[in-house]
Design a protein around this motif. Structure first.
Motif, PDB file in Angstrom:
ATOM      1  N   ALA A  93     -42.106 -53.923  97.502  1.00 24.03           N
ATOM      2  CA  ALA A  93     -42.200 -52.846  96.520  1.00 24.03           C
ATOM      3  C   ALA A  93     -43.408 -51.953  96.823  1.00 24.03           C
ATOM      4  O   ALA A  93     -44.446 -52.444  97.270  1.00 24.03           O
ATOM      5  N   PRO A  94     -43.294 -50.638  96.582  1.00 27.99           N
ATOM      6  CA  PRO A  94     -44.411 -49.727  96.858  1.00 27.99           C
ATOM      7  C   PRO A  94     -45.524 -49.808  95.819  1.00 27.99           C
ATOM      8  O   PRO A  94     -46.573 -49.207  95.989  1.00 27.99           O
ATOM      9  N   THR A  95     -45.272 -50.538  94.744  1.00 33.22           N
ATOM     10  CA  THR A  95     -46.270 -50.675  93.683  1.00 33.22           C
ATOM     11  C   THR A  95     -46.564 -52.154  93.440  1.00 33.22           C
ATOM     12  O   THR A  95     -45.731 -53.025  93.725  1.00 33.22           O
ATOM     13  N   GLY A  96     -47.742 -52.423  92.929  1.00 29.66           N
ATOM     14  CA  GLY A  96     -48.150 -53.786  92.633  1.00 29.66           C
ATOM     15  C   GLY A  96     -48.567 -53.932  91.182  1.00 29.66           C
ATOM     16  O   GLY A  96     -48.599 -52.955  90.423  1.00 29.66           O
ATOM     17  N   VAL A  97     -48.906 -55.148  90.782  1.00 31.33           N
ATOM     18  CA  VAL A  97     -49.269 -55.450  89.396  1.00 31.33           C
ATOM     19  C   VAL A  97     -50.639 -56.116  89.341  1.00 31.33           C
ATOM     20  O   VAL A  97     -50.894 -57.070  90.086  1.00 31.33           O
TER      21      VAL A  97
END
Length: 373
Positions: A275-279
């Motif tokens: 995914a291009p985004t993380g948490v």
């Protein structure tokens, strides 16, 4: 909307063959809903299910399901309270833990222990002694980060509430107004669970203690940006989302959901390996959604069958790719595409519904005074 990046899910519902029905109020007036074999689900706007899953339930149960969408979760609960003596439907879905006490205190539901409740995790059963509501799904409100931004700037992404107030992340975070947005409110509650309540005066002004109020003073000084809702924050301001990149968003940190990275990846064409985004998993607040049999429901028997269906394995395994929420039952497996990008949150912040109910209005007023004025 109280829930988990569902705006994205609904936007692609037609392409995935999902059912997002809308019913006309009063369509069953003048006849007994039980006799008509129709059961009505009242929900917020983002409920969705695969057509084949719903048809299978209708075939097995003999009930035709009608769905009445009533705005976001807060609107749906308020309308249900106002009409509880003559409810619009039989089951209400979408009450989350931030609204639960309001619904229960107003006598919105009648008790029913759904079949299969033994498969639902005890941590989600917030009314387990009375069974006025049934847990249906869960997810986490968390800060998301734009992986490319942090790689390009050789900066480690934040991992905790404390990190967000550090100078390295100045002017990078966008969040939602807590008085108009469910994720915004969830983020406030997460900070209150982390830091405690520093106290508020009777007028709602910030007290002298530190607590979450002191934390938000630091966030404000560190350049946090506040917008009205999730759609604007995530799809316009956040540089890591497809919508944000198109809109020229320049904030690489956003308050969203732990399920946002799976949605961002699954709806990409082609799908990326990661995914291009993380948490930032140390910033998460757990959100659980419930359904309940409405007091004075015309079709109690059908409503009970529908609640049984909502925690049955077939529906629970259908939810993640439809509404981007996690199942609450132990026997439900995540779909492969969802599991591929899923982000594990080991210890999300939580808060008892009564504590939320006792403090929500004062905290929102105090937050408004601290952050927006």
């Amino acid at each position: 909307m109280s829930t988990i990046i569902k705006a994205t899910a609904v936007a692609v519902a037609a392409g995935l063959g999902l059912v997002t029905l809308s019913a006309c109020g009063g369509s069953d007036s003048g006849k007994d809903a039980a006799d008509s074999k129709t059961v009505t689900l009242v929900s917020h706007d983002s409920w969705a299910v695969s057509k084949n899953v719903l048809k299978d339930f209708e075939k097995r149960s003999g009930y035709k399901v009608t769905v009445l969408k009533d705005g976001d979760a807060g609107e749906a609960v308020n309308k249900a309270i106002l009409s509880k003596d003559n409810p619009q439907g039989d089951v209400l879905f979408g009450v989350d833990n931030t609204l639960l006490s309001r619904a229960l205190d107003n006598g919105l539901f009648q008790p029913y222990a759904a079949k299969g409740l033994d498969q639902v995790g005890s941590e989600f059963q917030l009314d387990k002694d009375k069974h006025r509501v049934t847990p249906i799904d869960t997810g986490n409100i968390c800060v998301n980060y734009d992986k490319k931004y942090f790689a390009d700037h050789k900066l480690t992404p934040p991992a905790s509430f404390d990190d967000l107030a550090k100078p390295a992340y100045k002017n990078l975070l966008v969040t939602e107004n807590v008085s108009t947005s469910s994720p915004g409110l969830g983020f406030l509650l997460g900070s209150a669970a982390q830091y405690g309540d520093g106290g508020t005066s009777r007028s709602g002004e910030a007290g002298s203690g530190e607590g979450w109020q002191g934390y938000w003073k630091k966030l404000k000084a560190n350049g946090v940006k506040v917008v009205d809702g999730w759609e604007q924050a995530y799809n316009e301001e956040f540089s890591g989302s497809a919508g944000g990149r198109k809109a020229g968003g320049d904030r690489p940190l956003v308050v969203s959901y732990a399920s946002s990275p799976p949605a961002e990846a699954i709806y990409s064409d082609p799908q990326p390996k990661t995914a291009p985004t993380g948490v930032a998993t140390g910033t998460c607040f757990r959100q659980t959604e419930f359904a309940g049999l409405l007091s004075n429901a015309k079709n109690e028997k059908g409503g009970k069958a529908l609640l049984d269906f909502l925690i049955a394995k077939e529906f629970q395994q259908d939810m993640p790719l439809n509404m981007f929420v996690d199942p609450v039952t132990k026997d439900a497996a995540l779909p492969a595409d969802y599991a591929k990008y899923d982000v594990e949150v080991d210890a999300p912040k939580t808060m008892a519904p009564k504590k939320i109910a006792d403090n929500r209005d004062a905290w929102v007023k105090s937050w408004t005074s601290l952050v927006l004025k």
